[in-house]
Design a protein around this motif. Structure first.
Motif, PDB file in Angstrom:
ATOM      1  N   VAL A   1       0.833  -1.205   0.000  1.00 54.03           N
ATOM      2  CA  VAL A   1       0.000   0.000   0.000  1.00 54.03           C
ATOM      3  C   VAL A   1       0.868   1.256   0.000  1.00 54.03           C
ATOM      4  CG1 VAL A   1      -1.702   1.305   1.330  1.00 54.03           C
ATOM      5  CG2 VAL A   1      -1.966  -1.164   1.055  1.00 54.03           C
ATOM      6  N   ALA A   2       1.985   1.216   0.725  1.00 54.77           N
ATOM      7  CA  ALA A   2       2.852   2.395   0.840  1.00 54.77           C
ATOM      8  C   ALA A   2       3.506   2.793  -0.479  1.00 54.77           C
ATOM      9  CB  ALA A   2       3.929   2.148   1.890  1.00 54.77           C
ATOM     10  N   THR A   3       3.615   1.852  -1.405  1.00 53.51           N
ATOM     11  CA  THR A   3       4.212   2.213  -2.692  1.00 53.51           C
ATOM     12  C   THR A   3       3.350   3.213  -3.440  1.00 53.51           C
ATOM     13  OG1 THR A   3       3.136   0.451  -3.977  1.00 53.51           O
ATOM     14  CG2 THR A   3       5.281  -0.072  -2.950  1.00 53.51           C
ATOM     15  N   GLY A   4       2.040   3.152  -3.213  1.00 46.47           N
ATOM     16  CA  GLY A   4       1.134   4.045  -3.908  1.00 46.47           C
ATOM     17  C   GLY A   4       0.906   3.671  -5.359  1.00 46.47           C
ATOM     18  N   HIS A   5       1.509   2.578  -5.789  1.00 47.62           N
ATOM     19  CA  HIS A   5       1.376   2.152  -7.182  1.00 47.62           C
ATOM     20  C   HIS A   5       0.062   1.380  -7.346  1.00 47.62           C
ATOM     21  CE1 HIS A   5       2.229   0.382 -11.068  1.00 47.62           C
ATOM     22  NE2 HIS A   5       3.279   1.182 -11.161  1.00 47.62           N
ATOM     23  N   PRO A   6      -0.775   1.772  -8.285  1.00 49.72           N
ATOM     24  CA  PRO A   6      -2.069   1.110  -8.477  1.00 49.72           C
ATOM     25  C   PRO A   6      -1.957  -0.394  -8.712  1.00 49.72           C
ATOM     26  CG  PRO A   6      -1.948   3.105  -9.800  1.00 49.72           C
ATOM     27  CD  PRO A   6      -0.585   2.880  -9.212  1.00 49.72           C
TER      28      PRO A   6
ATOM     29  N   ASN B   1      -0.105  -2.444  -7.234  1.00 48.44           N
ATOM     30  CA  ASN B   1       0.093  -3.155  -5.974  1.00 48.44           C
ATOM     31  C   ASN B   1      -1.159  -3.216  -5.117  1.00 48.44           C
ATOM     32  OD1 ASN B   1       2.743  -3.603  -6.613  1.00 48.44           O
ATOM     33  ND2 ASN B   1       3.506  -1.847  -5.481  1.00 48.44           N
ATOM     34  N   LEU B   2      -2.177  -2.455  -5.467  1.00 47.78           N
ATOM     35  CA  LEU B   2      -3.371  -2.402  -4.630  1.00 47.78           C
ATOM     36  C   LEU B   2      -4.200  -3.682  -4.681  1.00 47.78           C
ATOM     37  CD1 LEU B   2      -4.453   1.305  -5.153  1.00 47.78           C
ATOM     38  CD2 LEU B   2      -3.073   0.295  -3.319  1.00 47.78           C
ATOM     39  N   ASP B   3      -4.287  -4.329  -5.837  1.00 49.74           N
ATOM     40  CA  ASP B   3      -5.055  -5.580  -5.923  1.00 49.74           C
ATOM     41  C   ASP B   3      -4.405  -6.699  -5.099  1.00 49.74           C
ATOM     42  OD1 ASP B   3      -7.241  -7.227  -6.928  1.00 49.74           O
ATOM     43  OD2 ASP B   3      -5.687  -8.226  -8.125  1.00 49.74           O
ATOM     44  N   PRO B   4      -3.097  -6.927  -5.229  1.00 46.13           N
ATOM     45  CA  PRO B   4      -2.488  -7.950  -4.368  1.00 46.13           C
ATOM     46  C   PRO B   4      -2.619  -7.603  -2.880  1.00 46.13           C
ATOM     47  CG  PRO B   4      -0.957  -7.327  -6.096  1.00 46.13           C
ATOM     48  CD  PRO B   4      -2.127  -6.407  -6.194  1.00 46.13           C
ATOM     49  N   ALA B   5      -2.542  -6.324  -2.544  1.00 47.93           N
ATOM     50  CA  ALA B   5      -2.709  -5.912  -1.145  1.00 47.93           C
ATOM     51  C   ALA B   5      -4.114  -6.250  -0.658  1.00 47.93           C
ATOM     52  CB  ALA B   5      -2.432  -4.418  -0.995  1.00 47.93           C
ATOM     53  N   LYS B   6      -5.103  -5.997  -1.502  1.00 53.54           N
ATOM     54  CA  LYS B   6      -6.486  -6.297  -1.135  1.00 53.54           C
ATOM     55  C   LYS B   6      -6.678  -7.799  -0.920  1.00 53.54           C
ATOM     56  CE  LYS B   6     -11.197  -6.005  -2.862  1.00 53.54           C
ATOM     57  NZ  LYS B   6     -12.042  -5.700  -4.011  1.00 53.54           N
ATOM     58  N   ARG B   7      -6.129  -8.604  -1.823  1.00 52.94           N
ATOM     59  CA  ARG B   7      -6.256 -10.063  -1.685  1.00 52.94           C
ATOM     60  C   ARG B   7      -5.533 -10.560  -0.437  1.00 52.94           C
ATOM     61  NH1 ARG B   7      -3.759 -12.293  -6.261  1.00 52.94           N
ATOM     62  NH2 ARG B   7      -3.301 -10.257  -7.122  1.00 52.94           N
ATOM     63  N   LEU B   8      -4.390 -10.006  -0.162  1.00 55.46           N
ATOM     64  CA  LEU B   8      -3.633 -10.382   1.033  1.00 55.46           C
ATOM     65  C   LEU B   8      -4.421 -10.033   2.293  1.00 55.46           C
ATOM     66  CD1 LEU B   8      -0.809 -11.437   1.956  1.00 55.46           C
ATOM     67  CD2 LEU B   8      -0.153  -9.054   2.148  1.00 55.46           C
TER      68      LEU B   8
END
Length: 80
Positions: A60-65, A67-74
């Protein structure tokens, strides 16, 4: 980011075959070697893994869109 203790750092750098990029060739690439800040109880395969909460926060801290989907799944799998 790589969470790695001081003892394993030289082994990691040697076997990962990483090289320092010349300033004009960096193109925004960066690798952070961070000393683990959590206590590890025993030396097992599992203890070598980062807690899912830390992975989530890093994504999430990367702010890169991307990375948001894997973060959500995690988050849905491990942090509920």
């Amino acid at each position: 980011m790589v969470y790695i203790g001081k003892v394993r750092t030289s082994y990691f750098l040697k076997h990962a075959q990483l090289k320092t990029a010349k300033p004009d060739k960096r193109m925004g690439l960066k690798l952070d070697l961070i000393k683990p800040f959590w206590k590890q109880k025993t030396e097992t395969i599992r203890s070598r893994l980062v807690h899912p909460l830390i992975v989530y926060a890093d994504l999430v801290a990367t702010g890169h869109p991307r990375n948001l989907d894997p973060a959500k799944r995690l988050r849905e799998k491990h942090l509920r």
